[in-house]
Design an enzyme around this catalytic site. Sequence first.
Site, mmCIF file in Angstrom:
data_model
loop_
_atom_site.group_PDB
_atom_site.id
_atom_site.type_symbol
_atom_site.label_atom_id
_atom_site.label_comp_id
_atom_site.label_asym_id
_atom_site.label_seq_id
_atom_site.Cartn_x
_atom_site.Cartn_y
_atom_site.Cartn_z
ATOM 1 N N PHE A 145 38.475 37.191 36.130
ATOM 2 C CA PHE A 145 37.867 38.026 36.528
ATOM 3 C C PHE A 145 38.684 39.557 35.908
ATOM 4 O O PHE A 145 39.638 39.744 35.854
ATOM 5 C CB PHE A 145 37.692 37.809 37.992
ATOM 6 C CG PHE A 145 36.790 38.411 38.721
ATOM 7 C CD1 PHE A 145 35.966 39.146 38.696
ATOM 8 C CD2 PHE A 145 37.440 40.140 38.976
ATOM 9 C CE1 PHE A 145 34.573 40.121 39.227
ATOM 10 C CE2 PHE A 145 36.827 41.316 39.571
ATOM 11 C CZ PHE A 145 35.480 40.868 39.868
ATOM 12 N N ASP A 230 45.735 42.642 32.660
ATOM 13 C CA ASP A 230 44.473 42.887 33.489
ATOM 14 C C ASP A 230 45.344 42.656 34.760
ATOM 15 O O ASP A 230 45.647 41.362 35.368
ATOM 16 C CB ASP A 230 43.847 42.310 33.435
ATOM 17 C CG ASP A 230 43.196 42.954 34.282
ATOM 18 O OD1 ASP A 230 43.413 43.464 35.701
ATOM 19 O OD2 ASP A 230 41.153 42.748 34.694
ATOM 20 N N LYS A 259 43.199 49.456 41.882
ATOM 21 C CA LYS A 259 43.640 48.859 42.946
ATOM 22 C C LYS A 259 44.511 49.445 44.094
ATOM 23 O O LYS A 259 44.609 50.352 44.480
ATOM 24 C CB LYS A 259 43.858 46.986 43.083
ATOM 25 C CG LYS A 259 42.507 46.980 42.624
ATOM 26 C CD LYS A 259 42.277 44.833 43.410
ATOM 27 C CE LYS A 259 40.579 44.761 42.989
ATOM 28 N NZ LYS A 259 40.857 43.463 41.776
HETATM 29 C C1 LIG Z 1 39.158 43.798 41.144
HETATM 30 C C2 LIG Z 1 40.011 43.546 39.509
HETATM 31 C C3 LIG Z 1 38.769 44.287 38.115
HETATM 32 C C4 LIG Z 1 38.401 45.071 38.714
HETATM 33 O O1 LIG Z 1 38.321 45.998 39.765
HETATM 34 P P1 LIG Z 1 37.460 47.056 40.245
HETATM 35 O O2 LIG Z 1 37.785 48.245 40.732
HETATM 36 O O3 LIG Z 1 36.200 46.458 41.307
HETATM 37 O O4 LIG Z 1 36.474 47.533 39.241
HETATM 38 C C5 LIG Z 1 39.697 44.294 37.306
HETATM 39 N N1 LIG Z 1 39.982 42.963 37.046
HETATM 40 C C6 LIG Z 1 40.983 42.236 38.018
HETATM 41 C C7 LIG Z 1 42.554 41.085 37.313
HETATM 42 C C8 LIG Z 1 40.379 42.362 39.378
HETATM 43 O O5 LIG Z 1 40.800 41.555 40.294
#
Ligand SMILES: *Cc1c(COP(=O)(O)O)cnc(C)c1O
Length: 405
Positions: A145, A230, A259
Site C-alpha cells: 500500500f 516507504d 503521517k
Molecule cells: C498511509 C500510507 C501512504 C499514503 O499516505 P496518504 O497520506 O494517505 O497519502 C503511503 N504509504 C504507506 C505505507 C501508508 O501507510
Amino acid sequence: MSGTSKTAQQLIDIESTLGAHNYHPLDVVLTRGEGVWVWDVDGTKYLDCLSAYSAVNQGHCHPKIREAMIEQAGKLTLTSRAFRNDQLPRFYEEICALTNSHKVLPMNSGAEAVETVIKATRKWGYEVKGVPEDKAEIIVFENGFHGRTITIVGFSTDPTARNGFGPFTPGFKIVPFGDAAVVEKAITPNTVAVLVEPIQGEGGVIIPPDGYLTALREMCTRENVVLVLDEIQTGLGRTGKLFAEEHEGIEADVTLVGKALSGGYYPISAVLSNTEVLGVLKPGEHGSTFGGNPLACAIARAALKVLVEEGMIDNAAKQGTYFVDGLKKLRVNEIKEVRGRGLLIAVEFHEEAGGARQYTEALKEAGILCKETHDNIVRFAPPLIITKDQIDWALERIEKVLRDA
Ligand SMILES: *Cc1c(COP(=O)(O)O)cnc(C)c1O
C-alpha cells in the site's frame, strides 16, 4: 440552529447524504481527543487503537505540538516556495540530523511523497544510471500500500483499490513480498528503484522474514538500484525504532515519511535521501504550493522533538512487546495469529469466524476503537505514549469482547 445541538445520528445522516461513500467508518462521531483517549459527541470515552493509521503516534492534541502550531499560525503560514521562509531550513537541519539524511523534499500527503520518489528515481535512472528514455522500471510488491493516486493504485494488487480506475501508468513490476530471490530475478539493467514497505501495514501487518531487507539492500547496492523504503506508516517510532529498517541494521537510499511527521496536526510528508537521487531535480521540475510551508515545518519540528525527548520510541518497543504478549495469551479460539513489531500489531482471525468487522463494532461498544484491514485482520496501533495500565485495561476488554462475540 446551532451545529452543536445536532445528535450523533443527525451528523451521521448528513455525512451519509452529502458525502461520497469512499469510506465505511464505524458509527462513532468523535469531537475531542487527548493522549490515547478520544470522546464522542455524547461524552463517551474510547481508547484509540488506530491512531489515524499511525499519524497520531505522539497522542491526540499533544500540548507542545499544539503550542508550536498556534505560535506559527499567528506569525506566518504560507509563502509558497517562490520565496524562502525561516522555518524550512530549521526543519531540514533537524530532520537530517535525526534521520542521518543528506537531502529532503517536503510534500503534504504520503501519496505525494511516493509520487515524488517515482519521479526522482526515474530521472536519476535516465541521467545518472543511463537507462534509455522511457524504459525505467520500478519494482513494487504484491499486497503493498502506497496511497491512492492513479499511478499508485495502478500498481496495487488490491482489486478494490484498483478496479475501474484504469488506464494506469506503465513502468512497474509487481513481485511477491517476502522472497528476496524473486526480486533479484526481476531486476534488469532498466530497474531504477525497489519501492517497499519494511512491514506491510495496510496489507495486515505482514512482517517479512529475517534477513529480507538486508538481502534487498545488498542486491540494490550491487545492481545500482535505489532502495526506497516507504516508512510512512512504520516510521517515526511505530515499530519501536525510529525507522523499521533499523531492526535489520540497514539504511535505505531513500526513506519516505508522512503521517506522524505532524503528530496528526497537519498533512506533512517528506522524501529523505542519503544519496544524490534528489539532486537530479532542477527548479521547475517538481513542486507543491503547500509543500514546505512554515506552518508545516514548525509543526513537524515540534512533532519530531517530542517523539524523541519524551521517549516515545522506546516506549513503543516496551509496551508493544507487552501488548503482543497479552494478546497471545488470550484464549480465544477464533484467533489464528497475533503478530506485531513495536506498537504495530495485528490479530488475524480464522476465516470461519465470519469477518473482523463484527469485532471492531463490538470493541467500539466496549470503549476501544480499532479498524479491520482486509476481511479477517484487526490492527491494534495505539499512540506510542500508551502505558502498561492502559494496555491492561484494553486487554481485559478485548478478551471479553472476543469471547462473547
Ligand atoms: C498511509 C500510507 C501512504 C499514503 O499516505 P496518504 O497520506 O494517505 O497519502 C503511503 N504509504 C504507506 C505505507 C501508508 O501507510
